[in-house]
Design an enzyme around this catalytic site. Structure first.
Site, PDB file in Angstrom:
ATOM      1  CG  HIS A 123       0.267   6.065  -0.584  1.00 24.78           C
ATOM      2  ND1 HIS A 123      -0.836   6.737  -1.070  1.00 24.78           N
ATOM      3  CD2 HIS A 123      -0.123   5.517   0.605  1.00 24.78           C
ATOM      4  CE1 HIS A 123      -1.849   6.611  -0.215  1.00 24.78           C
ATOM      5  NE2 HIS A 123      -1.442   5.867   0.797  1.00 24.78           N
TER       6      HIS A 123
ATOM      7  CD  GLU B 113      -4.562   6.523   2.279  1.00 29.04           C
ATOM      8  OE1 GLU B 113      -4.306   5.322   2.524  1.00 29.04           O
ATOM      9  OE2 GLU B 113      -3.687   7.391   2.138  1.00 29.04           O
TER      10      GLU B 113
ATOM     11  CG  HIS C  98      -1.697   1.228   1.454  1.00 31.91           C
ATOM     12  ND1 HIS C  98      -2.985   1.386   0.984  1.00 31.91           N
ATOM     13  CD2 HIS C  98      -1.380   2.382   2.101  1.00 31.91           C
ATOM     14  CE1 HIS C  98      -3.425   2.592   1.332  1.00 31.91           C
ATOM     15  NE2 HIS C  98      -2.471   3.213   2.008  1.00 31.91           N
ATOM     16  CD  GLU C  99       1.999   3.304   3.721  1.00 33.43           C
ATOM     17  OE1 GLU C  99       2.137   4.398   3.139  1.00 33.43           O
ATOM     18  OE2 GLU C  99       1.056   3.066   4.506  1.00 33.43           O
TER      19      GLU C  99
END
Length: 292
Positions: free
Chosen positions: A148, A224, A144-145
Site C-alpha cells: 500500500h 486492495e 500487503h501493508e
C-alpha cells in the site's frame, strides 16, 4: 468516548482552518449581489474538497495512533517486536521505500498502513492478528501493508476523495441557487440566500455524498487487489498471502475507527459491498489464485 472526541475535535479544527482560508481568499463571496459566480464557487468547492482531504492525510499518522492506541516500536522489547521491525525493514527494502514506522495496537485481528507519503508512513498490526496467525501469514499481511505504501495508495485515495468532494460542494450549491431562484417571486428582490437554498444544499450534499462514497470505495477496493498482488511479489510467491486471507476469512476481524476503516484488512459482501473499502475475502483469494 476518546474516539468520538478526537473525531469531533479533528473535524471542527479542519472546518475552522478551511473557513478562514476561503474567507481570506474571498471565495465565500461566490453569490454576491444575487448572482452566482461559477469560477469563484469552483475555487470555494476545491478548497473545501481538497483541503479537508489533504489535512486529514497530513494528520493521518497522528490520528491513527491516537484512535487505535498504537504504540510505535522505537526499541524492540521482545522477540515479537524484534521480528516485526526486521520483517517490515526487509519488505520495505524489497519495495524500495524508506522504512515505515512500525506499531502494535491491542485488539482483534487487523492491520493498517497510513501516512502522508512513502517517506513518512506507518505500518501497524494488532496483537490479535499476531496471536492468531503464523509468522509467514503475518508477514504476508505486513507485505500487503507495505505494498500500500509503495503504491502510494494513501495519496491516490486522498486525490480521488478531493475530486468527488469538490463536485459535491459545487453541484449542491448550483442546484441550491437554482431552486432558490425558482422559489422567489418575480417581484421579490434578492437579499441573499433563502431557506430554499440552505435546505436544498443540505439535501444535495447528503444525497451526493452517498453517491460519492460509492465511487471512493470502488477505487479503495481496487487498490486492495493491487496490494494483494504486491504482497505476493514481495514475498516471492502467492501462497502465503492466500493462506493469510483464508485465515482472515475464518476470524472475526476487529473494527477500526471510521476515519481508519479504509486502511484495514476486512471487507463485506452483499449490497453493503458498495460501501465497503475492501472486497470480500473470497474475491481477493480468487483474484490471487488466477494470477499468471
Amino acid at each position: 468516548m476518546k474516539r468520538i472526541v478526537l473525531f469531533l475535535a479533528t473535524n471542527i479544527a479542519i472546518m475552522l482552518v478551511l473557513g478562514i482560508t476561503v474567507h481570506l481568499l474571498g471565495l465565500n463571496q461566490f453569490m454576491a449581489g444575487g448572482q452566482l459566480n461559477l469560477t469563484m464557487l469552483l475555487g470555494f468547492s476545491a478548497v473545501l474538497g481538497f483541503g479537508g482531504s489533504f489535512i486529514s492525510l497530513w494528520m493521518s499518522k497522528t490520528i491513527a495512533k491516537w484512535s487505535t492506541g498504537a504504540q510505535v516500536i522505537d526499541q524492540p522489547r521482545n522477540d515479537t517486536e524484534r521480528w516485526l521491525v526486521q520483517t517490515v525493514d526487509r519488505l520495505a527494502r524489497r519495495a524500495n521505500i524508506p522504512m515505515p514506522e512500525v506499531a502494535i495496537f491491542e485488539g482483534a485481528p487487523n492491520a493498517f498502513a497510513t501516512g502522508p507519503s512513502k517517506s513518512n508512513s506507518l505500518v501497524a498490526v494488532s496483537t490479535g492478528l499476531l496471536q492468531s496467525m503464523s509468522r509467514e501469514e503475518a508477514e504476508a499481511v505486513l507485505a500487503h501493508e507495505v505494498a500500500h505504501v509503495a503504491n502510494g495508495d494513501m495519496v491516490t485515495l486522498t486525490l480521488i476523495q478531493g475530486v468527488v468532494n469538490t463536485f459535491v460542494f459545487f453541484i449542491a450549491r448550483v442546484v441550491g441557487f437554482l431552486v432558490d431562484q425558482a422559489l422567489r417571486k418575480d417581484d421579490e428582490e434578492s437579499t441573499g440566500q433563502g431557506m430554499g437554498y440552505f435546505i436544498t444544499v443540505i439535501v444535495m450534499e447528503i444525497t451526493l455524498g452517498i453517491l460519492a462514497s460509492i465511487i471512493v470505495m470502488y477505487f479503495s477496493r481496487k487498490r486492495e487487489f493491487r496490494a494483494d498482488a504486491g504482497a505476493a511479489q514481495l514475498m516471492g510467491q502467492r501462497q502465503p498471502m492466500i493462506n493469510a486471507l483464508k485465515r482472515l476469512g475464518g476470524l472475526q476481524s476487529g473494527e477500526l475507527p471510521s476515519q481508519m476503516a479504509a486502511s484495514g484488512i476486512s471487507g463485506k459482501g452483499g449490497v453493503m459491498a458498495l460501501f465497503s473499502s475492501h472486497p470480500p475475502i473470497e474475491e481477493r483469494i480468487a483474484a490471487l489464485s488466477t494470477q499468471g
